[in-house]
Scaffold this motif. Sequence first.
Motif, PDB file in Angstrom:
ATOM      1  N   ALA A 266       0.881  -1.176   0.000  1.00 34.40           N
ATOM      2  CA  ALA A 266       0.000   0.000   0.000  1.00 34.40           C
ATOM      3  C   ALA A 266       0.911   1.216   0.000  1.00 34.40           C
ATOM      4  N   GLY A 267       0.869   1.985  -1.063  1.00 32.60           N
ATOM      5  CA  GLY A 267       1.749   3.148  -1.173  1.00 32.60           C
ATOM      6  C   GLY A 267       3.201   2.723  -1.091  1.00 32.60           C
ATOM      7  N   LYS A 268       3.916   3.252  -0.091  1.00 31.99           N
ATOM      8  CA  LYS A 268       5.338   2.916   0.074  1.00 31.99           C
ATOM      9  C   LYS A 268       5.545   1.895   1.182  1.00 31.99           C
ATOM     10  N   LEU A 269       4.445   1.265   1.569  1.00 31.51           N
ATOM     11  CA  LEU A 269       4.498   0.385   2.735  1.00 31.51           C
ATOM     12  C   LEU A 269       4.218  -1.070   2.356  1.00 31.51           C
ATOM     13  N   VAL A 270       5.053  -1.973   2.864  1.00 28.95           N
ATOM     14  CA  VAL A 270       4.769  -3.401   2.735  1.00 28.95           C
ATOM     15  C   VAL A 270       3.866  -3.756   3.913  1.00 28.95           C
ATOM     16  N   VAL A 271       2.580  -3.950   3.647  1.00 25.95           N
ATOM     17  CA  VAL A 271       1.637  -4.152   4.750  1.00 25.95           C
ATOM     18  C   VAL A 271       1.528  -5.617   5.146  1.00 25.95           C
ATOM     19  N   TYR A 272       2.025  -6.492   4.281  1.00 29.18           N
ATOM     20  CA  TYR A 272       1.979  -7.923   4.592  1.00 29.18           C
ATOM     21  C   TYR A 272       3.029  -8.639   3.749  1.00 29.18           C
ATOM     22  N   ALA A 273       3.728  -9.580   4.354  1.00 28.46           N
ATOM     23  CA  ALA A 273       4.725 -10.346   3.604  1.00 28.46           C
ATOM     24  C   ALA A 273       4.697 -11.781   4.090  1.00 28.46           C
ATOM     25  N   ARG A 274       4.849 -12.703   3.165  1.00 29.61           N
ATOM     26  CA  ARG A 274       4.806 -14.107   3.549  1.00 29.61           C
ATOM     27  C   ARG A 274       5.674 -14.930   2.605  1.00 29.61           C
ATOM     28  N   THR A 275       6.364 -15.894   3.181  1.00 25.52           N
ATOM     29  CA  THR A 275       7.121 -16.836   2.380  1.00 25.52           C
ATOM     30  C   THR A 275       6.186 -17.958   1.965  1.00 25.52           C
TER      31      THR A 275
ATOM     32  N   GLU B  27       0.758   7.665   6.777  1.00 23.20           N
ATOM     33  CA  GLU B  27       1.328   8.595   5.779  1.00 23.20           C
ATOM     34  C   GLU B  27       2.082   7.818   4.695  1.00 23.20           C
ATOM     35  N   LEU B  28       2.761   6.744   5.078  1.00 21.02           N
ATOM     36  CA  LEU B  28       3.482   5.942   4.072  1.00 21.02           C
ATOM     37  C   LEU B  28       2.507   5.137   3.216  1.00 21.02           C
ATOM     38  N   ALA B  29       1.446   4.642   3.836  1.00 16.82           N
ATOM     39  CA  ALA B  29       0.467   3.848   3.091  1.00 16.82           C
ATOM     40  C   ALA B  29      -0.257   4.694   2.054  1.00 16.82           C
TER      41      ALA B  29
ATOM     42  N   LEU C  29       9.570  -1.613   3.873  1.00 18.50           N
ATOM     43  CA  LEU C  29       9.546  -0.357   3.124  1.00 18.50           C
ATOM     44  C   LEU C  29       9.726  -0.597   1.626  1.00 18.50           C
ATOM     45  N   VAL C  30       8.872   0.050   0.842  1.00 14.83           N
ATOM     46  CA  VAL C  30       9.068   0.068  -0.604  1.00 14.83           C
ATOM     47  C   VAL C  30      10.029   1.225  -0.880  1.00 14.83           C
TER      48      VAL C  30
ATOM     49  N   MET D  66      15.176   7.014   0.742  1.00 13.73           N
ATOM     50  CA  MET D  66      13.994   6.435   1.373  1.00 13.73           C
ATOM     51  C   MET D  66      14.395   5.661   2.637  1.00 13.73           C
ATOM     52  N   ILE D  67      15.476   4.908   2.548  1.00 11.97           N
ATOM     53  CA  ILE D  67      15.953   4.138   3.712  1.00 11.97           C
ATOM     54  C   ILE D  67      16.395   5.082   4.824  1.00 11.97           C
ATOM     55  N   GLU D  68      17.078   6.166   4.445  1.00 16.84           N
ATOM     56  CA  GLU D  68      17.553   7.114   5.465  1.00 16.84           C
ATOM     57  C   GLU D  68      16.386   7.838   6.134  1.00 16.84           C
ATOM     58  N   ALA D  69      15.278   7.994   5.397  1.00 13.50           N
ATOM     59  CA  ALA D  69      14.112   8.676   5.968  1.00 13.50           C
ATOM     60  C   ALA D  69      13.326   7.767   6.920  1.00 13.50           C
ATOM     61  N   HIS D  70      13.381   6.458   6.677  1.00  9.67           N
ATOM     62  CA  HIS D  70      12.601   5.511   7.503  1.00  9.67           C
ATOM     63  C   HIS D  70      13.449   4.293   7.870  1.00  9.67           C
ATOM     64  N   PRO D  71      14.548   4.523   8.612  1.00 10.75           N
ATOM     65  CA  PRO D  71      15.471   3.406   8.879  1.00 10.75           C
ATOM     66  C   PRO D  71      14.833   2.270   9.676  1.00 10.75           C
ATOM     67  N   GLU D  72      13.907   2.624  10.588  1.00  5.82           N
ATOM     68  CA  GLU D  72      13.335   1.555  11.438  1.00  5.82           C
ATOM     69  C   GLU D  72      12.480   0.595  10.609  1.00  5.82           C
ATOM     70  N   LEU D  73      11.750   1.140   9.603  1.00  3.01           N
ATOM     71  CA  LEU D  73      10.933   0.274   8.745  1.00  3.01           C
ATOM     72  C   LEU D  73      11.803  -0.527   7.781  1.00  3.01           C
ATOM     73  N   ALA D  74      12.875   0.070   7.304  1.00  3.59           N
ATOM     74  CA  ALA D  74      13.767  -0.623   6.373  1.00  3.59           C
ATOM     75  C   ALA D  74      14.466  -1.785   7.042  1.00  3.59           C
ATOM     76  N   ARG D  75      14.633  -1.679   8.368  1.00  7.29           N
ATOM     77  CA  ARG D  75      15.301  -2.765   9.100  1.00  7.29           C
ATOM     78  C   ARG D  75      14.306  -3.779   9.655  1.00  7.29           C
ATOM     79  N   ALA D  76      13.013  -3.494   9.519  1.00  7.89           N
ATOM     80  CA  ALA D  76      11.993  -4.370  10.118  1.00  7.89           C
ATOM     81  C   ALA D  76      11.943  -5.726   9.421  1.00  7.89           C
TER      82      ALA D  76
END
Lengths: 152, 152
Positions: free
Chosen positions: A104-113, A148-150, B107-108, B142-152
């Motif tokens: 959703a937008g710039k957000l990965v809202v769900y991920a699965r292997t 905001e990211l979504a 993060l996308v 993008m990673i520098e703006a949202h480091p916590e999500l990029a590392r999630a």
Amino acid sequence: MSEAAAADPMATPFLQCLVSRIRAEDTFGAWENKPDTALLADYIVTKEERRAIPIIGDPDPDTLGRLEKFYQAIGLAVERQTGIIASPMMKVTHEGFGRVVLIAGKLVVYARTLRDVHRFGFNDLGALAADGMKAVDQAVAMIEAHPELARA
Amino acid sequence: MSEAAAADPMATPFLQCLVSRIRAEDTFGAWENKPDTALLADYIVTKEERRAIPIIGDPDPDTLGRLEKFYQAIGLAVERQTGIIASPMMKVTHEGFGRVVLIAGKLVVYARTLRDVHRFGFNDLGALAADGMKAVDQAVAMIEAHPELARA
């Protein structure tokens, strides 16, 4: 399994979205008189049936189609709840392994292997509804945490 | 075009990653004596050549492979700069349209609509390097703006 899914699987937003996603392909109205549960019948694969499906060779195109609709329905249910569409991207190898994400937008809202895609299916409608709703709930929570990211 | 890409395209982190990504497939050392620029030759498609490529039928598997390596190299260059890997997911239709995203954690970090995939290519190494580096810069920001999500 969530309580709602256990009580009446067909009443969950996820299964409602999955049914309407399947009916969207019924261009000629051939399934108009088919009950919703009949349209979901292919999603039900018993343990014995599952074991009988070989996991060599490419996964069946019908199975891949079902898998794709499963995640599209999750995205639709997420949209119904949040107003933000979550669109799936899927990558499945010939061995039936892979990865799916809902974005959703710039957000990965769900991920699965993904594993054993050849044998994709559920014991009953309750299990199907519960698995879908679990993903919907996770995705909605993720959107609520980072709206905001979504929306980006 | 960024100044670095204009001055010496081969010195950009992106082209270095792309070359090493291509060399990774050289299992038998057949390309050991080939210069880097020769390995990138297929990425250079002049305007005239581009026009001559038909856009009906499935995109050429070699072209899809090049496209995939292009985005993998962006992901590798991002990792080199941030320590966080950005992995591509791509979806291309038979018509050569599609979508590619680079994902780091939740993060996308980069998203692009693909068009005319059949004709994927660049006028020269400078344009190739500039396009790759632009994506790398965007993803890193993008990673520098949202480091916590990029590392999630």
